[in-house]
Design an enzyme around this catalytic site. Structure first.
Site, PDB file in Angstrom:
ATOM      1  CE1 TYR A 130      94.031  70.588 -15.119  1.00  0.00           C
ATOM      2  CE2 TYR A 130      91.783  69.790 -15.412  1.00  0.00           C
ATOM      3  CZ  TYR A 130      92.878  70.030 -14.610  1.00  0.00           C
ATOM      4  OH  TYR A 130      92.823  69.687 -13.278  1.00  0.00           O
ATOM      5  CD  GLU A 155      96.101  69.048 -12.632  1.00  0.00           C
ATOM      6  OE1 GLU A 155      95.245  69.802 -12.170  1.00  0.00           O
ATOM      7  OE2 GLU A 155      97.322  69.201 -12.442  1.00  0.00           O
TER       8      GLU A 155
END
Ligand code: GDP
Ligand code: MN
Length: 388
Positions: free
Chosen positions: A109, A197
């Site tokens: 992530y 993101e």
């Protein structure tokens, strides 16, 4: 403003971030054609919608043949995709992105946001990619690293390498990882991002890094200096109520209750919503008409609020400083007459030209419930909505 995954990837690629080969499709035939163009034997069909959680909701499909690509595209296009992030109304799928399959060894992530308390851009990374950051924070908080960036010098190469090491990226891929992280940071900074993101950032079986997913949001107030970003806006993905309001210079936030709120100023809007909740009701929206609202603007605000079928009563709460109560009152009268309003209307006015405003309302003959203060206005609105 949000943009689509494929648009974010296009921007990121210009900043040196590796992304899979892909192409856009508006029809199943085009999707199959894209797959042929990309080549290989595995493709991923991805719904382009402004929401996350597509994978679990059927908006991401790994396919092994052109025929499968065409079928998956046919299933997704023209339908609403409801994910755990989209809200119950879902998001319409009008575009698909077809990508070449990637041989995933590990998912990470990587996120960039503005940390308001630190007043810095902060990088958030985790070795546990693929799931939502909220879920990571719950299940494996120790895997999350947070690195603030000093704005005077920007992100430094050593910081990017430190993040790569913290994620446990193998030595052979650290340089590529650092380039990827720095590229993302530069894209975020140069384009005035508010959120970026990459989830997942993937390490391939061949020890390369690829941004497999990308989400990007931008500061609306900075769009004037990024015409290239402004033109990526896709209104079909926005709340139509909010878009209509923004196009008319009003800010509208849609909510789930039944009291429509027309106020001036965000602070007063918050106070109004609090008072409605305190009185046992719930706001359907808040609509900020801003300072210097002309009768015309007030009338537009009414039209927007009455379009919302959930609204059972309308509360107009104005504390006029720059605004003028007489103008607001004129706007209210005009709006009620023009829209042939049947809903109960509660008005509380205070501030500049309040006497004149009250007189206009009283003499207009429109059906209006007045209130001397906000508490009274809130309880009368909630009672009216409940009675409706
Ligand atoms: P999201 O659910 O909206 O966040 O969409 P993502 O783009 O993150 O896709 C969801 C998941 O699909 C990813 O976490 C991957 O596990 C999987 N996925 C996406 N692209 C590929 C690919 O090229 N190959 C494989 N095997 N899986 C993929
Ligand atoms: Mn994702």
């Amino acid at each position: 403003m949000d943009i689509h995954e494929y648009q974010a990837k296009e921007i990121l690629a210009k900043f040196g971030v590796p992304v899979p080969r892909g192409g856009l499709a508006y029809s199943p035939e085009q999707a199959a054609y894209r797959a042929r163009e990309i080549g290989g034997s595995v493709w991923v069909v991805k719904a382009q919608v402004h929401t996350g959680g597509r994978g679990k909701a059927g908006g991401v499909k790994v396919c092994k043949s052109e025929h499968e690509v065409e079928e998956a595209a046919d299933r997704m296009l023209g339908r609403k995709l409801v994910t755990h992030q989209s809200g119950p109304a879902g998001k319409m799928v009008n575009r698909l992105y077809i990508e070449g399959g990637v041989n995933i060894a590990k998912e990470f992530y990587l996120g960039f946001v503005l940390d308001r308390s630190l007043q810095r851009v902060i990088v958030i990374a985790s070795s546990e990619g693929g799931m939502d950051i909220e879920e990571i924070a719950e299940k494996n908080p120790d895997s999350i690293v947070r690195v603030p960036v000093e704005p005077a010098v920007g992100m430094q190469a050593f910081q990017a390498r430190e993040i790569a090491f913290a994620l446990g990226i193998p030595g052979a891929a650290v340089t590529e990882a650092a380039q990827t992280i720095l590229g993302c940071y530069r894209a975020f900074r140069d384009k005035d991002g508010t959120m970026l993101e990459i989830n997942p950032l993937v390490l391939t079986g061949e020890n390369h890094l690829v941004a497999l997913d990308a989400k990007m949001s931008f500061d609306d107030n900075a769009l004037f200096r990024h015409p290239d970003i402004s033109e990526l806006r896709d209104k079909s993905q926005e709340d139509p109520r909010e878009t209509q309001a923004a196009d008319r210079g009003l800010s509208y936030v849609g909510l789930d209750g039944d009291v429509g709120c027309i106020v001036n100023g965000a602070g007063l809007a918050m106070a109004t919503m609090d008072m409605i909740l305190l009185a046992g009701g719930a706001p359907a929206n808040f609509l900020d008409i801003g300072g210097g609202a002309t009768p015309d603007r007030v009338a537009k605000a009414f039209r927007l609020v009455t379009q919302d079928k959930n609204v059972k009563a309308i509360l107009v709460n104005i504390f006029a400083g720059i605004n003028r109560c007489d103008w607001v009152a004129q706007g209210v009268v005009k709006a009620v007459e023009m829209t042939d309003l049947k809903l109960p209307l509660i008005v509380r006015l205070a501030g500049t030209h309040v006497e004149e405003g009250r007189r206009i309302l009283a003499e207009s003959g429109i059906n209006v419930i007045t209130a001397a203060n906000l508490a009274e206005a809130a309880s009368k609105s909630v009672a009216a909505a409940k009675a409706a």
